[in-house]
Design a protein around this motif. Structure first.
Motif, PDB file in Angstrom:
ATOM      1  N   ASP A   3       0.806  -1.227   0.000  1.00  0.00           N
ATOM      2  CA  ASP A   3       0.000   0.000   0.000  1.00  0.00           C
ATOM      3  C   ASP A   3       0.836   1.275   0.000  1.00  0.00           C
ATOM      4  O   ASP A   3       0.366   2.330   0.377  1.00  0.00           O
ATOM      5  CB  ASP A   3      -0.993  -0.003   1.167  1.00  0.00           C
ATOM      6  CG  ASP A   3      -0.309   0.013   2.520  1.00  0.00           C
ATOM      7  OD1 ASP A   3       0.933  -0.060   2.570  1.00  0.00           O
ATOM      8  OD2 ASP A   3      -1.023   0.088   3.539  1.00  0.00           O
ATOM      9  N   LYS A   4       2.077   1.192  -0.439  1.00  0.00           N
ATOM     10  CA  LYS A   4       2.920   2.373  -0.657  1.00  0.00           C
ATOM     11  C   LYS A   4       2.988   2.621  -2.159  1.00  0.00           C
ATOM     12  O   LYS A   4       2.921   1.686  -2.944  1.00  0.00           O
ATOM     13  CB  LYS A   4       4.336   2.142  -0.109  1.00  0.00           C
ATOM     14  CG  LYS A   4       4.380   1.692   1.323  1.00  0.00           C
ATOM     15  CD  LYS A   4       4.031   2.799   2.262  1.00  0.00           C
ATOM     16  CE  LYS A   4       4.226   2.316   3.687  1.00  0.00           C
ATOM     17  NZ  LYS A   4       3.195   2.712   4.569  1.00  0.00           N
ATOM     18  N   PRO A   5       3.114   3.865  -2.602  1.00  0.00           N
ATOM     19  CA  PRO A   5       3.149   4.140  -4.043  1.00  0.00           C
ATOM     20  C   PRO A   5       4.298   3.422  -4.749  1.00  0.00           C
ATOM     21  O   PRO A   5       5.426   3.412  -4.264  1.00  0.00           O
ATOM     22  CB  PRO A   5       3.333   5.660  -4.115  1.00  0.00           C
ATOM     23  CG  PRO A   5       2.904   6.171  -2.796  1.00  0.00           C
ATOM     24  CD  PRO A   5       3.164   5.086  -1.804  1.00  0.00           C
ATOM     25  N   ASP A   6       3.985   2.812  -5.871  1.00  0.00           N
ATOM     26  CA  ASP A   6       4.967   2.136  -6.722  1.00  0.00           C
ATOM     27  C   ASP A   6       5.802   1.096  -5.978  1.00  0.00           C
ATOM     28  O   ASP A   6       6.995   0.953  -6.231  1.00  0.00           O
ATOM     29  CB  ASP A   6       5.897   3.158  -7.385  1.00  0.00           C
ATOM     30  CG  ASP A   6       5.143   4.111  -8.283  1.00  0.00           C
ATOM     31  OD1 ASP A   6       4.181   3.659  -8.935  1.00  0.00           O
ATOM     32  OD2 ASP A   6       5.507   5.300  -8.326  1.00  0.00           O
TER      33      ASP A   6
END
Length: 195
Positions: A176-179
């Motif tokens: 659930d962290k970007p990229d």
């Protein structure tokens, strides 16, 4: 220290599984270990259920481990080559993409299939198995967003209770962290024992 804990856990898993398991499996590659135990659970309705526990460890990109208990309904009582199953599985553990640890917990759907040539007219001592697991975003907790796992295996029956073979495992864990995601694929060799 972590490797010692992993080896101790695997040894405990095998010892505990021998007492109750109908199937045991151990598969290894240069950076991966996968072990599992499975037991048939009897039901009053006559539908065979298999309860199992698997453990996957890799030190490919950091030390990642996943524990997966599952329950799957199959049609093993039918003497036919094709056997399909559906059930539920949970995955919990820690993955480390780029050496950053993320906790994973998810509940999802498990689909299984196998084709056994010993139940055909050819009676070849070969069988194939596949397992597909998917946990959508709504059923993924902690640091995970969704999980997809695919196992494909080809096995040769050495005896009626033991087989050796290859297992190809693909895992895709969206964080659930970007990229950020954790992807792992491994070709492992191992053995299975049936009790």
């Amino acid at each position: 220290m972590k490797r010692l804990l992993v080896v101790a856990f695997l040894f405990s898993l095998v010892l505990v599984s021998v007492g109750f398991a109908g199937n045991l499996g151990l598969f290894i590659s240069d950076k991966n270990i996968y072990a599992y135990g499975e037991q048939e659970v009897y039901t009053y309705s006559g539908t065979p259920l298999n309860a199992g526990l698997g453990f996957f460890y890799t030190d490919d990109d950091g030390n990642s481990w996943l524990l997966n208990p599952y329950l799957v309904a199959t049609d093993l009582y039918q003497q036919k080559p094709l056997n399909l199953g559906v059930g539920f599985q949970a995955i919990l553990g820690e993955v480390e993409p780029h050496n950053v640890g993320y906790d994973i917990f998810a509940l999802g759907f498990l689909f299984t299939g196998s084709f056994d040539f010993t139940k055909t007219a050819s009676k070849w001592p070969v069988y194939f198995e596949s397992r597909l697991f998917y946990a959508p975003d709504i059923l993924s907790f902690a640091d995970g967003e969704s999980i997809l796992s695919l196992d494909i295996g080809a096995y040769y029956n050495v005896t009626t209770t033991a087989s050796v073979g290859l297992c190809f495992k693909i895992m895709d864990v969206n964080i659930d962290k970007p990229d950020t995601s954790w992807d792992e694929s491994a070709l492992m060799v191992g053995a299975k024992i049936r009790f």
